[in-house]
Design a protein around this motif. Structure first.
Motif, PDB file in Angstrom:
ATOM      1  N   PRO A 120       4.329  10.422   9.239  1.00 40.66           N
ATOM      2  CA  PRO A 120       4.771   9.021   9.313  1.00 40.66           C
ATOM      3  C   PRO A 120       4.458   8.290   8.013  1.00 40.66           C
ATOM      4  O   PRO A 120       3.534   8.650   7.284  1.00 40.66           O
ATOM      5  CB  PRO A 120       3.961   8.456  10.483  1.00 40.66           C
ATOM      6  CG  PRO A 120       2.781   9.329  10.596  1.00 40.66           C
ATOM      7  CD  PRO A 120       3.211  10.679  10.140  1.00 40.66           C
ATOM      8  N   PRO A 121       5.237   7.247   7.733  1.00 36.86           N
ATOM      9  CA  PRO A 121       4.971   6.485   6.516  1.00 36.86           C
ATOM     10  C   PRO A 121       3.660   5.700   6.657  1.00 36.86           C
ATOM     11  O   PRO A 121       3.255   5.357   7.765  1.00 36.86           O
ATOM     12  CB  PRO A 121       6.174   5.549   6.397  1.00 36.86           C
ATOM     13  CG  PRO A 121       6.687   5.423   7.777  1.00 36.86           C
ATOM     14  CD  PRO A 121       6.386   6.735   8.455  1.00 36.86           C
ATOM     15  N   PRO A 122       2.978   5.412   5.592  1.00 33.84           N
ATOM     16  CA  PRO A 122       1.725   4.658   5.684  1.00 33.84           C
ATOM     17  C   PRO A 122       1.967   3.238   6.180  1.00 33.84           C
ATOM     18  O   PRO A 122       2.999   2.640   5.909  1.00 33.84           O
ATOM     19  CB  PRO A 122       1.183   4.670   4.251  1.00 33.84           C
ATOM     20  CG  PRO A 122       2.323   5.039   3.388  1.00 33.84           C
ATOM     21  CD  PRO A 122       3.300   5.792   4.238  1.00 33.84           C
ATOM     22  N   VAL A 123       0.998   2.711   6.938  1.00 38.02           N
ATOM     23  CA  VAL A 123       1.112   1.374   7.517  1.00 38.02           C
ATOM     24  C   VAL A 123       0.687   0.358   6.465  1.00 38.02           C
ATOM     25  O   VAL A 123      -0.374   0.467   5.851  1.00 38.02           O
ATOM     26  CB  VAL A 123       0.210   1.245   8.762  1.00 38.02           C
ATOM     27  CG1 VAL A 123       0.258  -0.158   9.324  1.00 38.02           C
ATOM     28  CG2 VAL A 123       0.611   2.245   9.809  1.00 38.02           C
ATOM     29  N   GLY A 124       1.530  -0.638   6.287  1.00 34.86           N
ATOM     30  CA  GLY A 124       1.220  -1.697   5.331  1.00 34.86           C
ATOM     31  C   GLY A 124       0.970  -3.006   6.060  1.00 34.86           C
ATOM     32  O   GLY A 124       1.576  -3.293   7.098  1.00 34.86           O
ATOM     33  N   LEU A 125       0.062  -3.807   5.575  1.00 33.14           N
ATOM     34  CA  LEU A 125      -0.215  -5.104   6.182  1.00 33.14           C
ATOM     35  C   LEU A 125       0.832  -6.115   5.760  1.00 33.14           C
ATOM     36  O   LEU A 125       1.276  -6.111   4.602  1.00 33.14           O
ATOM     37  CB  LEU A 125      -1.610  -5.583   5.762  1.00 33.14           C
ATOM     38  CG  LEU A 125      -2.777  -4.731   6.243  1.00 33.14           C
ATOM     39  CD1 LEU A 125      -4.088  -5.249   5.670  1.00 33.14           C
ATOM     40  CD2 LEU A 125      -2.859  -4.736   7.758  1.00 33.14           C
ATOM     41  N   PRO A 126       1.209  -7.017   6.697  1.00 31.31           N
ATOM     42  CA  PRO A 126       2.180  -8.044   6.315  1.00 31.31           C
ATOM     43  C   PRO A 126       1.556  -9.030   5.322  1.00 31.31           C
ATOM     44  O   PRO A 126       0.343  -9.236   5.334  1.00 31.31           O
ATOM     45  CB  PRO A 126       2.545  -8.716   7.631  1.00 31.31           C
ATOM     46  CG  PRO A 126       1.457  -8.375   8.565  1.00 31.31           C
ATOM     47  CD  PRO A 126       0.857  -7.089   8.091  1.00 31.31           C
TER      48      PRO A 126
END
Length: 125
Positions: A18-24
């Motif tokens: 999965p792609p890395p999670v980025g913070l909004p």
């Protein structure tokens, strides 16, 4: 070399990383201290205590009435059972003890003495 290095690795086309999670960018940062958030409104305290005390009192009244009703039912059931046993055999209480006869018969000497006493009272009257 280890035996695991000779095992071929097969990658399934159905699985992918999965792609890395980025913070909004507009996320609210946490405050330095959370103690201002621990606020309790003590204005509700008297109301809550009054409601709770009345609820406990009502509950204790219900419990007392229920116990009195159950006790009276058990007493009535026991009274009816004893009455039924007395109809079958007077003096029998059904607790498993043997029924022993009462000695209500008086001896003939006592009867004669009573008769003599009664005749003497009639003569003196």
């Amino acid at each position: 070399m280890s035996a695991a290095s000779h095992i071929p690795l097969i990658k399934s086309p159905a699985l992918r990383v999965p792609p890395p999670v980025g913070l909004p960018p507009d996320i609210h940062p946490l405050p330095d201290s959370v103690t201002p958030y621990f606020v309790y409104p003590f204005t509700l305290e008297p109301h809550v205590l009054a409601v709770e005390s009345s609820r406990r009192e009502r509950l204790s009244n219900y419990v007392a009435r229920r116990e009195a009703l159950l006790r009276s039912r058990e007493d009535e059931k026991e009274r009816r059972r004893r009455e039924a046993l007395k109809k079958v055999a007077p003096g029998f209480n059904g607790d498993g003890t043997m029924l022993t006869p009462d000695s209500d018969r008086r001896s003939s000497v006592d009867v004669m003495d009573d008769l003599v006493d009664q005749l003497a009272r009639i003569d003196h009257a």
